[in-house]
Design a protein around this motif. Structure first.
Motif, PDB file in Angstrom:
ATOM      1  N   ILE A 251       0.811  -1.217   0.000  1.00 43.39           N
ATOM      2  CA  ILE A 251       0.000   0.000   0.000  1.00 43.39           C
ATOM      3  C   ILE A 251       0.846   1.269   0.000  1.00 43.39           C
ATOM      4  N   SER A 252       2.067   1.184   0.519  1.00 45.59           N
ATOM      5  CA  SER A 252       2.938   2.351   0.563  1.00 45.59           C
ATOM      6  C   SER A 252       3.972   2.357  -0.562  1.00 45.59           C
ATOM      7  N   ASN A 253       3.855   1.386  -1.479  1.00 40.77           N
ATOM      8  CA  ASN A 253       4.730   1.304  -2.652  1.00 40.77           C
ATOM      9  C   ASN A 253       6.207   1.318  -2.248  1.00 40.77           C
ATOM     10  N   GLU A 254       6.544   0.439  -1.293  1.00 33.91           N
ATOM     11  CA  GLU A 254       7.914   0.339  -0.815  1.00 33.91           C
ATOM     12  C   GLU A 254       8.659  -0.755  -1.583  1.00 33.91           C
ATOM     13  N   GLU A 255       9.818  -0.415  -2.112  1.00 36.79           N
ATOM     14  CA  GLU A 255      10.601  -1.376  -2.881  1.00 36.79           C
ATOM     15  C   GLU A 255      11.037  -2.570  -2.036  1.00 36.79           C
ATOM     16  N   SER A 256      11.200  -2.367  -0.752  1.00 33.37           N
ATOM     17  CA  SER A 256      11.696  -3.431   0.119  1.00 33.37           C
ATOM     18  C   SER A 256      10.604  -4.389   0.571  1.00 33.37           C
ATOM     19  N   LYS A 257       9.345  -4.110   0.227  1.00 33.76           N
ATOM     20  CA  LYS A 257       8.245  -4.940   0.718  1.00 33.76           C
ATOM     21  C   LYS A 257       7.603  -5.745  -0.392  1.00 33.76           C
ATOM     22  N   SER A 258       7.137  -6.926  -0.010  1.00 27.97           N
ATOM     23  CA  SER A 258       6.359  -7.754  -0.920  1.00 27.97           C
ATOM     24  C   SER A 258       4.957  -7.182  -1.027  1.00 27.97           C
ATOM     25  N   GLY A 259       4.199  -7.740  -1.950  1.00 31.21           N
ATOM     26  CA  GLY A 259       2.810  -7.333  -2.058  1.00 31.21           C
ATOM     27  C   GLY A 259       2.445  -6.881  -3.454  1.00 31.21           C
ATOM     28  N   CYS A 260       1.190  -7.054  -3.760  1.00 30.28           N
ATOM     29  CA  CYS A 260       0.637  -6.606  -5.029  1.00 30.28           C
ATOM     30  C   CYS A 260       0.452  -5.092  -4.995  1.00 30.28           C
ATOM     31  N   LEU A 261       0.791  -4.404  -6.070  1.00 30.04           N
ATOM     32  CA  LEU A 261       0.547  -2.973  -6.136  1.00 30.04           C
ATOM     33  C   LEU A 261      -0.949  -2.723  -6.324  1.00 30.04           C
ATOM     34  N   PRO A 262      -1.468  -1.622  -5.778  1.00 33.31           N
ATOM     35  CA  PRO A 262      -2.912  -1.378  -5.842  1.00 33.31           C
ATOM     36  C   PRO A 262      -3.501  -1.436  -7.252  1.00 33.31           C
ATOM     37  N   ASP A 263      -2.762  -0.951  -8.248  1.00 33.05           N
ATOM     38  CA  ASP A 263      -3.331  -0.938  -9.594  1.00 33.05           C
ATOM     39  C   ASP A 263      -3.301  -2.306 -10.277  1.00 33.05           C
ATOM     40  N   GLU A 264      -2.676  -3.285  -9.633  1.00 28.15           N
ATOM     41  CA  GLU A 264      -2.659  -4.652 -10.156  1.00 28.15           C
ATOM     42  C   GLU A 264      -3.670  -5.548  -9.434  1.00 28.15           C
ATOM     43  N   LEU A 265      -4.309  -5.000  -8.430  1.00 29.21           N
ATOM     44  CA  LEU A 265      -5.110  -5.804  -7.508  1.00 29.21           C
ATOM     45  C   LEU A 265      -6.355  -6.404  -8.161  1.00 29.21           C
ATOM     46  N   THR A 266      -7.083  -5.629  -8.926  1.00 28.80           N
ATOM     47  CA  THR A 266      -8.338  -6.116  -9.507  1.00 28.80           C
ATOM     48  C   THR A 266      -8.117  -7.337 -10.382  1.00 28.80           C
ATOM     49  N   THR A 267      -7.109  -7.269 -11.242  1.00 28.01           N
ATOM     50  CA  THR A 267      -6.828  -8.403 -12.127  1.00 28.01           C
ATOM     51  C   THR A 267      -6.432  -9.638 -11.337  1.00 28.01           C
ATOM     52  N   LEU A 268      -5.604  -9.461 -10.319  1.00 28.76           N
ATOM     53  CA  LEU A 268      -5.162 -10.603  -9.516  1.00 28.76           C
ATOM     54  C   LEU A 268      -6.335 -11.243  -8.786  1.00 28.76           C
ATOM     55  N   VAL A 269      -7.188 -10.446  -8.185  1.00 29.06           N
ATOM     56  CA  VAL A 269      -8.354 -10.990  -7.475  1.00 29.06           C
ATOM     57  C   VAL A 269      -9.279 -11.726  -8.438  1.00 29.06           C
ATOM     58  N   ASP A 270      -9.492 -11.166  -9.619  1.00 29.86           N
ATOM     59  CA  ASP A 270     -10.350 -11.828 -10.611  1.00 29.86           C
ATOM     60  C   ASP A 270      -9.815 -13.215 -10.962  1.00 29.86           C
ATOM     61  N   GLU A 271      -8.508 -13.325 -11.143  1.00 28.01           N
ATOM     62  CA  GLU A 271      -7.917 -14.601 -11.532  1.00 28.01           C
ATOM     63  C   GLU A 271      -7.930 -15.602 -10.380  1.00 28.01           C
ATOM     64  N   ILE A 272      -7.575 -15.148  -9.201  1.00 33.29           N
ATOM     65  CA  ILE A 272      -7.516 -16.067  -8.054  1.00 33.29           C
ATOM     66  C   ILE A 272      -8.908 -16.561  -7.677  1.00 33.29           C
ATOM     67  N   SER A 273      -9.910 -15.725  -7.873  1.00 31.55           N
ATOM     68  CA  SER A 273     -11.275 -16.115  -7.500  1.00 31.55           C
ATOM     69  C   SER A 273     -11.798 -17.290  -8.323  1.00 31.55           C
ATOM     70  N   LYS A 274     -11.136 -17.603  -9.431  1.00 31.39           N
ATOM     71  CA  LYS A 274     -11.557 -18.734 -10.274  1.00 31.39           C
ATOM     72  C   LYS A 274     -11.029 -20.066  -9.762  1.00 31.39           C
ATOM     73  N   LEU A 275     -10.082 -20.021  -8.837  1.00 32.03           N
ATOM     74  CA  LEU A 275      -9.450 -21.250  -8.355  1.00 32.03           C
ATOM     75  C   LEU A 275     -10.352 -21.948  -7.342  1.00 32.03           C
ATOM     76  N   PRO A 276     -10.429 -23.291  -7.378  1.00 28.55           N
ATOM     77  CA  PRO A 276     -11.455 -24.000  -6.603  1.00 28.55           C
ATOM     78  C   PRO A 276     -11.185 -24.201  -5.117  1.00 28.55           C
ATOM     79  N   ASN A 277      -9.926 -24.296  -4.703  1.00 22.70           N
ATOM     80  CA  ASN A 277      -9.655 -24.739  -3.336  1.00 22.70           C
ATOM     81  C   ASN A 277      -9.079 -23.670  -2.427  1.00 22.70           C
TER      82      ASN A 277
END
Length: 231
Positions: free
Chosen positions: A128-154
């Motif tokens: 959320i703070s766009n820190e190079e040293s931290k892991s995590g999805c960037l906010p503008d990539e979030l919608t696509t990632l959630v859409d794809e992961i939501s298709k997974l069954p388990n």
């Protein structure tokens, strides 16, 4: 009463007070006791005081604890970074993962989750703070990632997690947490099951609750300072 029991009582009281001050119900906020590096005896004490949710960062250490404490029927959350070669152990042994940030990892978790278990609850970690040293999805990539992961069954996407940039400025804390809440609300228009915001630790718990946190991750305030690592 043990120190851990006293600390738990104090933290729970602080959560109740913060919830009340922000027109929320304390029952809507889960206290996640961060038990990394803590001995199983400490976890047993907390469990005897009604604590159910425990968060672990180090995989092998946590697997030993889960096995030793299996009769307690605790809810285990993995809150550390997860590498591809360790997904199976998380898929087979944990109830929650808070640090998912890549589709590749999500696919492995879904494939490796035992079918006799409920789907693995996951939170997408947001940088959320766009820190190079931290892991995590960037906010503008979030919608696509959630859409794809939501298709997974388990696996079941439950919400978002963030560790904002460390600051003592309440306004900066508030801005980061408010942005997380806004992202959640935006995603809920398409994915209403995203009911979870995992954010807030000992130093910023009150601000996180004010901005909508549903899981606060508290370690030292419950278990006391961690012992220094030996050389």
């Amino acid at each position: 009463m043990s120190i851990i029991a006293e600390n738990l009582k104090k933290v729970r009281s602080e959560i109740e007070s913060s919830a009340s001050n922000n027109s929320r119900y304390a029952s809507d906020i889960t206290l996640l006791a961060v038990s990394k590096t803590r001995p199983t005896d400490d976890i047993r004490i907390a469990a005897n005081e009604g604590q159910v949710h425990f968060g672990e960062n180090y995989l092998q250490e946590s697997l030993n604890k889960i096995d030793e404490l299996k009769e307690l029927k605790l809810c285990w959350h993995f809150i550390g970074p997860l590498q591809s070669n360790k997904t199976r152990a998380v898929a087979e042994n944990f109830d929650w993962l808070h640090t998912l940030d890549r589709l590749k990892i999500a696919k492995r978790l879904s494939e490796q989750r035992p079918t006799e278990l409920e789907p693995l609850n996951v939170c997408i970690q947001v940088n959320i703070s766009n820190e190079e040293s931290k892991s995590g999805c960037l906010p503008d990539e979030l919608t696509t990632l959630v859409d794809e992961i939501s298709k997974l069954p388990n696996i079941c996407i439950r919400g978002l997690m963030a560790i904002p940039k460390a600051t003592q400025d309440p306004k900066e804390q508030k801005a980061a947490f408010a942005k997380m809440k806004a992202l959640q609300l935006e995603l809920q228009t398409k994915h209403p099951q995203l009911d979870t915001l995992s954010m807030g630790m000992s130093g910023d718990m009150d601000t996180a609750i004010a901005e909508g946190s549903t899981i606060v991750r508290i370690g030292t305030a419950i278990f006391g300072p961690r012992a220094p690592k030996s050389a």
